[in-house]
Every structure is written in C-alpha cells, then in structure tokens.
Enzyme design. Structure first.
Site, PDB file in Angstrom:
ATOM      1  N   HIS A 156       0.799  -1.238   0.000  1.00 46.54           N
ATOM      2  CA  HIS A 156       0.000   0.000   0.000  1.00 46.54           C
ATOM      3  C   HIS A 156       0.820   1.271   0.000  1.00 46.54           C
ATOM      4  O   HIS A 156       0.245   2.373   0.091  1.00 46.54           O
ATOM      5  CB  HIS A 156      -0.929   0.060   1.211  1.00 46.54           C
TER       6      HIS A 156
ATOM      7  N   LYS B 200      -8.101  14.037   4.444  1.00 43.42           N
ATOM      8  CA  LYS B 200      -7.211  12.874   4.449  1.00 43.42           C
ATOM      9  C   LYS B 200      -6.207  13.095   5.568  1.00 43.42           C
ATOM     10  O   LYS B 200      -6.148  14.181   6.138  1.00 43.42           O
ATOM     11  CB  LYS B 200      -6.483  12.739   3.103  1.00 43.42           C
ATOM     12  N   ARG B 201      -5.411  12.077   5.904  1.00 47.40           N
ATOM     13  CA  ARG B 201      -4.365  12.292   6.907  1.00 47.40           C
ATOM     14  C   ARG B 201      -3.459  13.438   6.457  1.00 47.40           C
ATOM     15  O   ARG B 201      -3.257  13.651   5.255  1.00 47.40           O
ATOM     16  CB  ARG B 201      -3.554  11.007   7.099  1.00 47.40           C
TER      17      ARG B 201
ATOM     18  N   LYS C 173       0.992  14.515   0.761  1.00 42.27           N
ATOM     19  CA  LYS C 173      -0.373  14.833   0.332  1.00 42.27           C
ATOM     20  C   LYS C 173      -0.543  16.331   0.067  1.00 42.27           C
ATOM     21  O   LYS C 173      -1.525  16.764  -0.512  1.00 42.27           O
ATOM     22  CB  LYS C 173      -1.376  14.351   1.374  1.00 42.27           C
TER      23      LYS C 173
ATOM     24  N   THR D 268      -8.545   6.601  -2.092  1.00 43.30           N
ATOM     25  CA  THR D 268      -9.890   6.047  -2.247  1.00 43.30           C
ATOM     26  C   THR D 268     -10.921   7.155  -2.027  1.00 43.30           C
ATOM     27  O   THR D 268     -12.026   7.093  -2.557  1.00 43.30           O
ATOM     28  CB  THR D 268     -10.152   4.887  -1.260  1.00 43.30           C
TER      29      THR D 268
ATOM     30  N   LYS E 164     -14.653   8.368  -3.967  1.00 45.22           N
ATOM     31  CA  LYS E 164     -15.916   8.725  -3.304  1.00 45.22           C
ATOM     32  C   LYS E 164     -16.416  10.081  -3.792  1.00 45.22           C
ATOM     33  O   LYS E 164     -17.612  10.291  -4.012  1.00 45.22           O
ATOM     34  CB  LYS E 164     -15.720   8.748  -1.775  1.00 45.22           C
TER      35      LYS E 164
HETATM   36  C1  26V Z   1       2.497   4.923   6.762  1.00 43.53           C
HETATM   37  C2  26V Z   1       3.510   5.701   7.261  1.00 43.53           C
HETATM   38  C3  26V Z   1       4.222   5.233   8.434  1.00 43.53           C
HETATM   39  C4  26V Z   1       5.548   5.882   8.619  1.00 43.53           C
HETATM   40  C5  26V Z   1       5.494   7.358   8.375  1.00 43.53           C
HETATM   41  C6  26V Z   1       4.902   7.755   7.088  1.00 43.53           C
HETATM   42  C7  26V Z   1       3.805   6.892   6.624  1.00 43.53           C
HETATM   43  C8  26V Z   1       3.080   7.263   5.529  1.00 43.53           C
HETATM   44  C9  26V Z   1       2.071   6.491   5.064  1.00 43.53           C
HETATM   45  C10 26V Z   1       1.784   5.314   5.682  1.00 43.53           C
HETATM   46  C11 26V Z   1       0.646   4.520   5.165  1.00 43.53           C
HETATM   47  C12 26V Z   1       1.012   3.183   4.741  1.00 43.53           C
HETATM   48  C13 26V Z   1      -0.092   2.333   4.251  1.00 43.53           C
HETATM   49  C14 26V Z   1      -1.320   3.045   3.755  1.00 43.53           C
HETATM   50  O1  26V Z   1      -2.188   3.400   4.520  1.00 43.53           O
HETATM   51  N1  26V Z   1      -1.436   3.215   2.468  1.00 43.53           N
HETATM   52  C15 26V Z   1      -2.614   3.758   1.819  1.00 43.53           C
HETATM   53  O2  26V Z   1      -3.401   2.664   1.377  1.00 43.53           O
HETATM   54  C16 26V Z   1      -4.594   3.075   0.712  1.00 43.53           C
HETATM   55  C17 26V Z   1      -5.371   1.825   0.376  1.00 43.53           C
HETATM   56  O3  26V Z   1      -4.688   1.069  -0.549  1.00 43.53           O
HETATM   57  C18 26V Z   1      -4.240   3.890  -0.523  1.00 43.53           C
HETATM   58  O4  26V Z   1      -5.427   4.311  -1.136  1.00 43.53           O
HETATM   59  C19 26V Z   1      -3.389   5.093  -0.144  1.00 43.53           C
HETATM   60  O5  26V Z   1      -2.968   5.776  -1.288  1.00 43.53           O
HETATM   61  C20 26V Z   1      -2.184   4.631   0.667  1.00 43.53           C
HETATM   62  O6  26V Z   1      -1.443   5.742   1.167  1.00 43.53           O
END
Ligand code: 26V
Length: 797
Positions: free
Chosen positions: A348, A527-528, A533, A635, A639
């Site tokens: 992801h 979003k976060r 982003k 996602t 929406k």
């Molecule tokens: C995790 C972390 C942890 C360390 C610090 C920075 C950071 C940045 C992002 C994440 C997220 C990792 C996994 C995640 O949530 N990915 C998201 O998954 C969604 C479903 O597939 C996708 O639509 C998003 O684009 C993606 O960011």
C-alpha cells in the site's frame, strides 16, 4: 418486516435486553434497542451463509488486516437489510428521532486512514458478492485518537468507542488461543520445539458483516488480548493490589491501542507483538477450521486464501511454515510451498520510511523460532532463484516487504501507476525473478455506504432515472449518460447537490460557528495530514488567492470555501505545524471584512468516517494533489467523483484511472508526472527557482514568514518556510504555478453552473468502475482463485 413488527421488536429489546421502561428511555437506550432489533434479523442470514459455506465446501478467503476502519454500523445494517422504512415509521410512532439515534453511535475507528477503510469496504463487498470470507484483526480498546484544537493546535485524546455497550459483536470465549513470546528453541532433527517464556490468550469477538439485500453475511473476527492467568490472589491477600493486577494489565496492553502511523516503525516492540499476536491467532483459527473439514494439509491452498493487508501480518509466512513443520511434521520445503500458495500480499505504499523493517535482535528475542525460519526461507529462496542479489535479511534487519514477496504467490499494487512503480523501484529485482507474481488490483469503494447511504438525495434521483440495479452493479451508472442532456434531470442533479451543501452549511454554522455561503465552491481536502499529500500546497494557493482578492476586493470573485479535515500523527512535527497553520489562516481570513464573503477556510476537528459521509455529498471540488508517485491509490478521490465532485489533481495513484474514466475534460489536471518529479529533484535549488519565477508564490510564502497568520509569534512557521525554500522534497513550489492555473480554471468553470452540473453528473455516471465489488472480483479471479457461493434470497425487508 412491517413498521408494527419493528416497533414490537424495539420495545421488546428496550424492556428485556436493556431493562428500560419506554417512559425513561434515552437516545442511547433507543439506539441499543433498534440495533438489537436489526441484529436479530441479520443473525439468521449470517448463519445461513455460514451453513452454506460448510455444506458447499467453498474456498474461504481470509483477510488479515491490522486495521478495519468500519465507522458506524447501524445505518449500514439497516440499509443493507432494507429496513429503513420500517425503522423510520416505527420510531416515528414511538416519537423518537431516527437521525439523532444514528448520530449517537460512536465510530469504530480501528484504523488510520486509507488502508483500514479499504479493508472495511472489502468486507462489505465480499458479503454483497457472496464470497465466503472472514476478516481477522485486533479489537483495539482505544481506536485512533480523537482530535481537538486548542488555540489552533492539535490535541490528542484517547478514543473510547467501547465505553458504551457495543451491540454488533458476539464475544467468543470458546475461541481462545494461546499466544507465546520469547523463550528458547530446542531443535530435534528437522523440527523444533519452541518454549515461549511469556504466554497470553487471544479471545475472539465476532461481528457479522451483512451484504446488500442481506443475501450473504461474513464474519469480522477481532482478537482481544487476555492474561493467561487471572490476577494473583496471594499477592492480593497480602495487600499488594497493584502487583496482583500487573500480569493482567500487561497482557491487555497488546490490544489496548491502535498505533497512529507515526514516524518510524523501528524499535517498537509492542507493535511487533501486536502483529504476531493477531497473525498467529488467526492462522491457528484458520488451520483448526480447515482440519475440522479436511485431513490433507496439501489441500490448504485449494480451500483457503490468506491475504496479507500490507506487511503488518507478514509474520504469517514463517508462522504458517512453523505450524506446518514443527506442529504437524511436514517437510520444510513442502511447507514453504503450501504456505506460499495460500498467501498473497498487498503493498500500500512505496514511501521508504513506511516500509517495515525489524531489528534481528528484537525479532530473535521475541520470536526465536521465527527468526530461524526466516533465515531458512531466505536461503531456500536464494537457492531456488540462483542468485544472492535479493534478500529478506539485510544489515541486521528483516525486511518485511521482501519477506512478504517471497512468501506470497501473488503480490499486488492498488492502482495501475502504483503497480508499475512497484515493478520498477522497490521490488525491481524480485519482479525480474518472478515476472508473473505482481498484479494490479485498483482499489474501490462500497457504493452502499458511499452513495446509497450517505447521499440519499442523489441516490433517489439515480434510482428514479435508471432503477436500483446500480447498487450492486455500479457500472450501470453509465445509463445516466443520456439523462445528462436532459435539462430537467440536470436541474434535479444540481438541486440535490445544493440541498446537500445547505445541510452542510447549517451543520458548520452550528458546530463551528462559521457562516459559509452555500453558493460558493465547496473545495474539500480530507485525508491524513502528510507532506506528500501537500495540504500546504492548498494553503499556499489559498493565501495567494486571498492576497489577490485584497488587492482588488470589488472585482467579481467566485466565492469559495476551503474545507480541510484530517489528523496528524502525534509524533509528526511538520504535519502538526500544518494543522496549526491551517487554523491560523482560517482565523485571519474568516475575519477579514474585505475578503471573507469570497473566501473562507473551515477545518472541522476529528475527521473520521462519519464526517466524510457528511462532507463528500456536499463537495464541489475534490483536492487530490499529492506529489506524483507518492499516493499509492487514494480512495477518497473515488468517493468524491462518485458523488459528483470534480477533481483537481495530479497524475498520481488512482487519479490517473479516474481521469481516464470521467474523461480529461471533466477533470482539472495539473502538475508534474512521477518521472518529471524525479528529474526535477535532481536540479539543485529547484524550489528557489520556482519561487523566483512566480511572484504569487513568493508573496504567499513571505506572508507566512512575516507572521501575518501568527502576529503574536511571527517566527512560528519558519520551520515550514525553511523546508519549502531550501528542501521541498515534495516539490510544492515547482507545482504551485500550474496548480494556480488549474484553480483559476475551476473558478471559470464554476461560474457556468449548467456546464458545471453536466461535468459533475458525468463524473457520477463514469465512476461505476471504482466500486469495491469490481476490485473484489479482481482479487477473486487473479489472486484468490475463489468463487462466489450461491447467495440466499433477498431479505424480506
Ligand atoms: C504509513 C507511514 C508510516 C511511517 C510514516 C509515514 C507513513 C506514511 C504512510 C503510511 C501509510 C502506509 C499504508 C497506507 O495506509 N497506504 C494507503 O493505502 C490506501 C489503500 O490502498 C491507498 O489508497 C493510499 O494511497 C495509501 O497511502
């Protein structure tokens, strides 16, 4: 179910389940009574689905995910069981406010963002399709923190969704599984005995997930950590109360909190324990079920598909091998083959800081047998592929992405672009060795929650025009296309949006005490909060636009409301500064008598699933402005398009596919491509160049630097300014000029309401492909090799 039957069922539960007299019942009591009444109806269907899965010996899909961001469940259940009319009528007779009941339910916030919400949409789609499946995760006592603003700053508070009775789960004390950590390993020939030094229990809690029309129901099983031994009575009797309760408290910490995806994952022992805890419990539950039906373990890949949602359950590879080798005596190489054919892995993110790596020392201490097996799996893989070029163990770390890849028969990305980037970057070498393993499964969203339930006005309009088959066959929305040329239809389409915007404006007036103009463009970024982003790109444009309006306040500006929503990880300093800057900018702009009728900024706190359901149907413009190459899919973007918001976005993640579907002329594209971003970064001083070339950008940055949004503390945002001017890894400055251009095109387009409505309606008509039903069918065909079971007849409603 008739309204009268519903009323009886509600009153029955009010009295006999809740012990309340109708005369004294509060909103909470009514909510519980209604929930139990609806739940009763679900249970019959759910049992029937389970019976059919056993009877038909269907292959089961197991979705292992550290996060399930399911939000509220009552309305979802009512809608899918088609009980809405009965519920509304029954409550009306009882003189109880239906909306107030729905709003009373806390969100189940067992996830951070996109990844967790995707898992929730998938659960709903698998039930709708009739794919026999089970979700496995952790029953966090405290979900994602609650966000509050204090003088503009984010303050985190614990979230306590379980402080009230939770109507949707069934406790399963009989499904209790021992989980061990630490200790030592004794090898006997090719097998080994692991003697853990610490034990606790994983206890299951089951939530039925009912599909559309109640035709199928699957289970979400969440594990709660419990102590193996109750509290220490001897210590208690000696008066040592705290010590007596200690082992219990320690065990329970495992399912206490959801980790907010913070800075780095390294060194977080508790996190690794959580991962093993839920993965091991799930695998042993899966094997127990399998062995109750079949006696040949080689059949496992034929009867079970286990999906690893990101690397969080990556320990499933070695753990499954251990269960097969050490506990069932299967030969190591054969066990690896069985495990690999059963397991698959979804990636992801490609962000290096988000890829999990565990220190070998920590892994060896907590999971000594697993570390041995990881070395052997890695050696076997290198032997099989005939090269030592790729390895899952490197520099004293276990790389969970690589481990997942070599233990999975399919690895997938979540959008076309993301999948291609996986092949050319992070998994380049592994992809060359296994060219058929990586597949793409572009994300999707469930149309039940994200259109039917959250946007009743638009849903009714659609059903009036094309019937209701679209609800579980979303590509039917294309049938709207001929209606788009019909002026009356378009007028109704625009009217639905206007009413949604009115509702939102009233809600914002009440909750945030900010008045916004429902005729303005509702421009939304939810979003976060993360640098990639680029909420700060949006803020810079907002500031530049504000300054331009101030220069010439009497020109006919197109009014706009910028709406932000999102949480910053508690340890992510830059993101928290963005939160504060957004609030500071809102304060200045909203009270500027020269400009506030043209431009406002609102930032409702505590963005979550329920808030998304309010904001998305009322949006005109969807901000999807990440640095190209960084957002795996997104996602939220889907929406918005589905609900008739136009996208302003980069060629990133699923934006690329959305633009193709809705046609380029109905999408506001800007910015560099992923390749151009990589090129641009190589130019020293790229940010400085971009600032020098665009006086609007220079002026906006200068306004922040000079403290116009923090007059009491002018240096407050020097960190952000320095980052932008000197580093700007996410190329905010270099994309600014084109973003500005696209935003002005938005203004022009919005000023022609009929054309805008046509573009919006076209977005709805062409978003059907982004249903998570389509995504799940893709996984079933390409990854799981599973088929839908014949579903139960429609729920009577
Ligand atoms: C995790 C972390 C942890 C360390 C610090 C920075 C950071 C940045 C992002 C994440 C997220 C990792 C996994 C995640 O949530 N990915 C998201 O998954 C969604 C479903 O597939 C996708 O639509 C998003 O684009 C993606 O960011």
């Amino acid at each position: 179910m008739t309204p009268a039957q519903m009323k009886d069922a509600i009153l029955h539960h009010l009295v006999y389940t809740l012990g309340k007299d109708a005369a004294h019942a509060q909103t909470y009591d009514w909510r519980m009574a209604l929930s139990f009444a609806v739940r009763d109806k679900i249970v019959d269907r759910w049992f029937e689905a389970t019976r059919r899965t056993y009877a038909g010996q269907h292959k089961r899909v197991y979705y292992l995910s550290m996060e399930f961001l399911i939000g509220r469940l009552l309305k979802d259940a009512i809608i899918n069981m088609r009980l809405e009319e009965a519920a509304i009528d029954a409550l009306q007779e009882l003189k109880v406010d239906y909306q107030a009941i729905l709003e009373d339910e806390p969100d189940a916030a067992l996830g951070n963002g996109g990844l967790g919400r995707l898992a929730a949409c998938f659960m709903e789609s698998m039930s709708t399709i009739g794919c026999p499946a089970m979700g496995y995760g952790i029953r966090y006592e405290n979900g994602l923190f609650r966000q509050r603003f204090e003088n503009g700053r984010q303050v985190e508070e614990p979230e306590d969704w379980l402080s009230q009775r939770h109507a949707w789960e069934f406790e399963r004390p009989e499904v209790s599984i021992d989980i061990g950590f630490g200790g030592h390993v004794q090898e006997i020939g090719k097998r080994a005995n692991w003697y853990p030094s610490e034990m606790l229990i994983a206890m299951g809690h089951d939530t039925p997930i009912i599909g559309w029309r109640g035709r199928w129901g699957n289970t979400l099983r969440l594990w709660e950590a419990r102590p193996m031994h109750g509290f220490d009575l001897q210590r208690f009797n000696r008066g040592d109360y705290a010590a007596a309760a200690e082992p219990e408290a320690l065990a329970r910490t495992l399912s206490r909190v959801l980790y907010p995806d913070d800075t780095t994952e390294q060194g977080k022992e508790l996190r690794l324990k959580q991962e093993f805890f839920f993965t091991s419990a799930s695998l042993r539950d899966i094997l127990r079920r399998f062995e109750s039906e079949y006696d040949d373990l080689r059949l496992l890949p034929k009867k079970a598909a286990i999906q690893m949602n990101d690397t969080h359950p990556a320990i499933a590879g070695p753990e499954l091998v251990r269960l097969l080798v050490d506990e069932r005596g299967i030969d190591f190489e054969e066990a690896v083959g069985i495990a690999r054919n059963t397991l698959s892995y979804t990636n992801h993110t490609l962000l290096p800081e988000a890829l999990e790596r565990w220190d070998e020392g920590l892994m060896g201490r907590l999971l000594p047998r697993h570390l041995q097996l990881i070395f052997r799996i890695n050696e076997l893989h290198m032997k099989d592929v005939g090269t030592r070029k790729v390895t899952a163990v490197d520099d004293g770390h276990v790389k969970m992405g690589e481990l997942s890849f070599i233990m999975a028969h399919r690895v997938n990305g979540v959008s076309a672009l993301h999948t291609e980037l996986m092949k050319s970057t992070v998994f380049k070498d592994l992809h060359e060795l296994h060219p058929n393993r990586i597949v793409n499964e572009t994300n999707g969203v469930t149309p039940r929650r994200w259109l039917l339930s959250c946007n009743p006005r638009l849903s009714t309009l659609i059903t009036d025009a094309i019937g209701d088959d679209w609800v579980d066959d979303l590509e039917q929305l294309e049938k709207l296309e001929p209606h788009i040329d019909d002026a009356a239809f378009l007028e109704s389409y625009a009217a639905a949006k206007r009413q949604n915007k009115n509702d939102l404006a009233n809600w914002i007036a009440e909750k945030l005490e900010v008045g916004i103009d429902p005729e303005a463009i509702f421009d939304v970024q939810i979003k976060r909060i993360h640098e990639y982003k680029r909420q700060h790109l949006n803020l810079l444009e907002t500031i530049a636009h504000w300054l331009e309006i101030r220069d010439n306040p009497n020109q006919g500006w197109v009014p706009r409301v910028k709406i932000f929503g999102g949480k910053a990880a508690p340890g992510y300093v830059f993101a928290k500064e963005i939160v504060r800057l957004t609030n500071d900018v809102a304060k200045v702009l909203n009270s500027d008598p020269l400009t506030s009728r043209y431009l406002k900024v609102v930032y409702p706190p505590n963005y979550n699933v329920s808030l998304a359901e309010k904001l998305i149907p009322a949006s005109d413009l969807s901000e999807q402005i990440s640095t190209a190459g960084k957002e795996a899919s997104g996602t939220g973007n889907m929406k918005f398009a589905l609900n008739g918001a136009l996208t302003i976005g980069t060629l990133d993640g699923a934006n690329v596919e959305i633009r193709e579907h809705v046609k380029p002329e109905n999408f506001f594209l800007f910015g560099m491509t992923a390749d151009e971003v990589m090129e641009r970064r190589r130019i020293g001083g790229h940010a400085g160049q971009a600032i020098a070339a665009d006086p609007r950008l220079a002026r906006a940055i200068e306004a922040i630097r000079a403290g116009r949004f923090s007059p009491d503390d002018p240096g407050r945002y020097h960190g952000i300014v320095d980052n932008l001017v000197h580093h700007d890894y996410f190329v905010v400055c270099s994309d600014f000029t084109d973003y500005w251009r696209a935003q002005r095109e938005v203004d022009t387009a919005f000023a022609a309401p009929k054309d805008w409505a046509r573009m919006a309606a076209f977005n709805t008509a062409r978003s059907g492909w982004f249903s998570s039903d389509r995504t799940i069918r893709g996984y079933m065909a390409d990854v799981w090799h599973a088929e839908a079971a014949p579903t139960v007849e429609d729920a009577a409603g």
